[in-house]
Enzyme design. Structure first.
Site, mmCIF file in Angstrom:
data_model
loop_
_atom_site.group_PDB
_atom_site.id
_atom_site.type_symbol
_atom_site.label_atom_id
_atom_site.label_comp_id
_atom_site.label_asym_id
_atom_site.label_seq_id
_atom_site.Cartn_x
_atom_site.Cartn_y
_atom_site.Cartn_z
ATOM 1 N N SER A 205 -8.394 4.012 -3.215
ATOM 2 C CA SER A 205 -9.373 3.029 -2.728
ATOM 3 C C SER A 205 -9.376 2.961 -1.205
ATOM 4 O O SER A 205 -8.404 3.327 -0.550
ATOM 5 C CB SER A 205 -9.049 1.643 -3.295
ATOM 6 O OG SER A 205 -7.813 1.192 -2.800
ATOM 7 N N HIS A 206 -10.492 2.476 -0.662
ATOM 8 C CA HIS A 206 -10.605 2.174 0.762
ATOM 9 C C HIS A 206 -11.382 0.872 0.897
ATOM 10 O O HIS A 206 -12.379 0.786 1.603
ATOM 11 C CB HIS A 206 -11.284 3.327 1.507
ATOM 12 C CG HIS A 206 -10.515 3.777 2.708
ATOM 13 N ND1 HIS A 206 -11.097 4.145 3.898
ATOM 14 C CD2 HIS A 206 -9.178 3.900 2.918
ATOM 15 C CE1 HIS A 206 -10.165 4.498 4.766
ATOM 16 N NE2 HIS A 206 -8.990 4.353 4.194
ATOM 17 N N ASP B 9 -4.919 6.549 -12.287
ATOM 18 C CA ASP B 9 -5.351 5.156 -12.226
ATOM 19 C C ASP B 9 -5.525 4.717 -10.779
ATOM 20 O O ASP B 9 -4.952 5.298 -9.865
ATOM 21 C CB ASP B 9 -4.338 4.247 -12.927
ATOM 22 C CG ASP B 9 -2.989 4.270 -12.230
ATOM 23 O OD1 ASP B 9 -2.796 3.472 -11.292
ATOM 24 O OD2 ASP B 9 -2.130 5.091 -12.594
ATOM 25 N N ASP C 21 -0.212 15.285 4.010
ATOM 26 C CA ASP C 21 -1.344 14.672 4.691
ATOM 27 C C ASP C 21 -0.849 13.475 5.495
ATOM 28 O O ASP C 21 0.009 12.720 5.033
ATOM 29 C CB ASP C 21 -2.368 14.228 3.630
ATOM 30 C CG ASP C 21 -3.380 13.239 4.171
ATOM 31 O OD1 ASP C 21 -3.824 13.421 5.316
ATOM 32 O OD2 ASP C 21 -3.715 12.297 3.435
ATOM 33 N N HIS D 80 0.821 -1.207 0.000
ATOM 34 C CA HIS D 80 0.000 0.000 0.000
ATOM 35 C C HIS D 80 0.857 1.260 0.000
ATOM 36 O O HIS D 80 0.487 2.270 -0.611
ATOM 37 C CB HIS D 80 -0.908 -0.019 1.239
ATOM 38 C CG HIS D 80 -1.923 1.081 1.275
ATOM 39 N ND1 HIS D 80 -3.068 1.059 0.504
ATOM 40 C CD2 HIS D 80 -1.988 2.237 1.982
ATOM 41 C CE1 HIS D 80 -3.776 2.146 0.745
ATOM 42 N NE2 HIS D 80 -3.144 2.875 1.643
#
Length: 551
Positions: A95-96, A523, A269, A50
């Site tokens: 995504s999550h 993407d 962040d 990730h």
């Protein structure tokens, strides 16, 4: 005596952090010693797929990333393109999936919050959201629960924070049972004179922690996102973050106000891996180091240890590098918006991440070892397509049932064309998605020109909130940006290379259908484990297809 056998952790404890035995050997070699618990956790999240793309990075290098309109490509919080007339657009998708599978409402909501932070961290005001969702069969009660929760989470966060959700797509297929895909895209219009980047600069400059407090929610979320879902994944609810959209709205305003002062040298962040990710990436990108004192971090829970501080993914938090002497100016802005803001660290010359806690050093790791000099795996591609694909490719139209003017015969049943049409219209993937998008506020900010369900792509008017010397109102008053998210997952599954090319072509067609010129793509690749031969074959061929179609 092997490194593993002499480790202060059991093999099971090392594996629980997502670290392979050979990776642990590498960590010991880099540090010249065994890591402590906090450092092991830092490596675990930063060396996850990730965060570091250890299996996919060689494949992603195929993508074309430069062009006349590209101002910022891969490597920052979001991409930025030039719209002309002094307008610049930041955009990104992410995504999550796993958080949404175990806690659909908060999983989807914090997915929206995270992608918005990537946009306004660049100095852009978010102007639109889109989403791309995949669920199993609606005949299944669990799927209906996940579907309801995800849509509610997206609408809750987006509506409360005041950013319109203007488009998206929803597909249903048994392949996604128990493992939904929840992808969210955000667009933002640059408000700052300069694009805000994340590389730390200036030895001695203060490092500011701003936003919300830190708790134990989202522990190890990056590792959780990189692991395969299993029956035990429901036990990973602590890996799901909890968001506060009203606090994020204040954070947007405070950050944009802070950036306009010119007092912020860099911003990042605190997304995946929280403090670990933000400190290491800012240090590595700037070629410097960061020393951070955990005792200065505002917390919402008592008794937290360094491991928990460093791996927490509590939402609505940012890390700034400020120019020395101007930190109070920034702190005052955040306090005025009701947010936390403290000087928690310093930029140092030695290129390390040094974490202090209760008067001692809790962790000390070379920044590049966490951020960019991570393990990279060059895997062998299958020499031929997997059996499932070869079987599918043998299909021909001769296998279709015999058609007559009255209809067709399927499995002993006679169906009229009217029956077939009604069956198709009743299929959830084809049926109206009005139930979904009517829950989203798609007119907030009053710039949505084409609303959900209205055309092949969303169109949002773009206009600066404040007059800019580079921007003519007369020139730009009719300027809009179109956006779409597209993917025929069945095509990609059956032939990843051709399917991925078709995805890019479909997106470009949808944009052109509303009169827009395709400028750039972002993407968001949702695949099974690349450590498995079939998963890697699918990913590698899809990347090749996207790259070729874009070129």
């Amino acid at each position: 005596m092997s490194t593993i056998s002499s480790a202060p952790f059991t093999p099971e404890e090392i594996a629980a952090e997502g670290i392979k035995p050979e990776e642990y050997e590498d960590i010991v070699q880099r540090l010249g010693r065994h890591p402590n618990k906090a450092e092991l956790g830092m490596f675990g999240v930063m060396w996850s797929e990730h965060c570091c793309y250890k299996n996919s990075r060689p494949l992603l290098k195929q993508f074309p990333t430069e062009g006349d309109r590209i101002l910022v490509g891969p490597g920052e919080n979001a991409g930025v393109v030039d719209l002309g007339d002094g307008l610049q657009l930041a955009f990104k998708i992410e995504s999550h999936n796993h958080p949404s599978a175990v806690e659909p409402f908060q999983g989807a909501a914090t997915g929206v919050g995270g992608i918005l932070r990537d946009i306004f961290t660049m100095g852009a005001r978010p102007i639109a959201l889109l989403n791309s969702l995949r669920f199993g069969s609606l005949e299944d009660a669990k799927t209906r629960r996940l579907f309801n929760g995800v849509v509610s989470g997206i609408s809750h966060y987006g509506n409360c924070v005041g950013v319109p959700t203007v488009g998206g797509e929803v597909y249903f297929d048994p392949a996604y049972s128990g493992n939904p895909l929840v992808n969210v895209m955000a667009l933002g219009l640059m408000e700052t004179p300069e694009i805000v980047t994340s590389g730390a600069v200036g030895i001695g400059n203060p490092v500011l922690y701003v936003g919300s407090t830190t708790g134990r929610d989202g522990m190890g979320g990056a590792s959780f996102a990189s692991a395969e879902l299993s029956d035990e994944s429901m036990d990973d609810r602590p890996a799901v973050q909890v968001g506060d959209p009203f606090l994020e709205k204040s954070l947007i305003e405070a950050c944009l106000e802070a950036f306009k002062t010119g007092a912020v040298a860099a911003a990042q962040d605190m997304g995946a891996a929280g403090i670990t990710c933000s400190t290491s990436e800012m240090a590595a990108k700037g070629g410097v180091g960061i020393e951070l004192d955990l005792d200065k971090i505002p917390v919402r829970e008592t008794g937290m240890v360094p491991y928990e501080y460093l791996l927490s993914e509590s939402q609505e938090r940012m890390l700034f590098v400020a120019y020395k002497g101007r930190e109070q100016e920034l702190i005052d802005i955040f306090h005025r918006w009701g947010l936390q803001a403290v000087v928690a660290g310093t930029v140092i010359e030695q290129p390390i991440v040094r974490i202090l806690f209760q008067g001692g050093v809790a962790a000390e790791i070379p920044a590049t070892a966490l951020a960019d000099n991570t393990p990279i795996y060059h895997r062998e591609l299958l020499t031929e397509a997997p059996e499932y694909a070869r079987v599918a490719w043998e299909w021909t139209s001769d296998r279709l049932p015999t058609c007559t003017s009255a209809g067709i015969e399927i499995q002993g049943r006679s169906l009229t064309w009217n029956d077939i049409l009604l069956t198709l219209l009743d299929t959830p993937t084809i049926a109206s998605k009005r139930w979904v998008y009517r829950q989203y506020d798609h007119q907030v900010q009053n710039n949505t020109v084409i609303v959900p369900g209205g055309a092949d792509a969303a169109v949002v008017r773009v206009r600066p909130l404040e007059p800019s010397p580079n921007y003519s109102i007369n020139q730009g008053e009719n300027k809009g940006v179109a956006a779409t998210v597209d993917c025929n997952a069945r095509y990609v599954y059956l032939d990843p290379y051709e399917g991925a090319k078709a995805v890019v072509a479909e997106a470009a067609r949808n944009l052109s259908c509303v009169g827009a010129e395709p400028l750039a793509v972002t993407d968001n690749l949702n695949f099974g484990s690349p450590e498995k031969p079939i998963g890697y074959w699918q990913l590698a061929n899809a990347c090749r297809g996207i790259a070729e179609a874009c070129r």
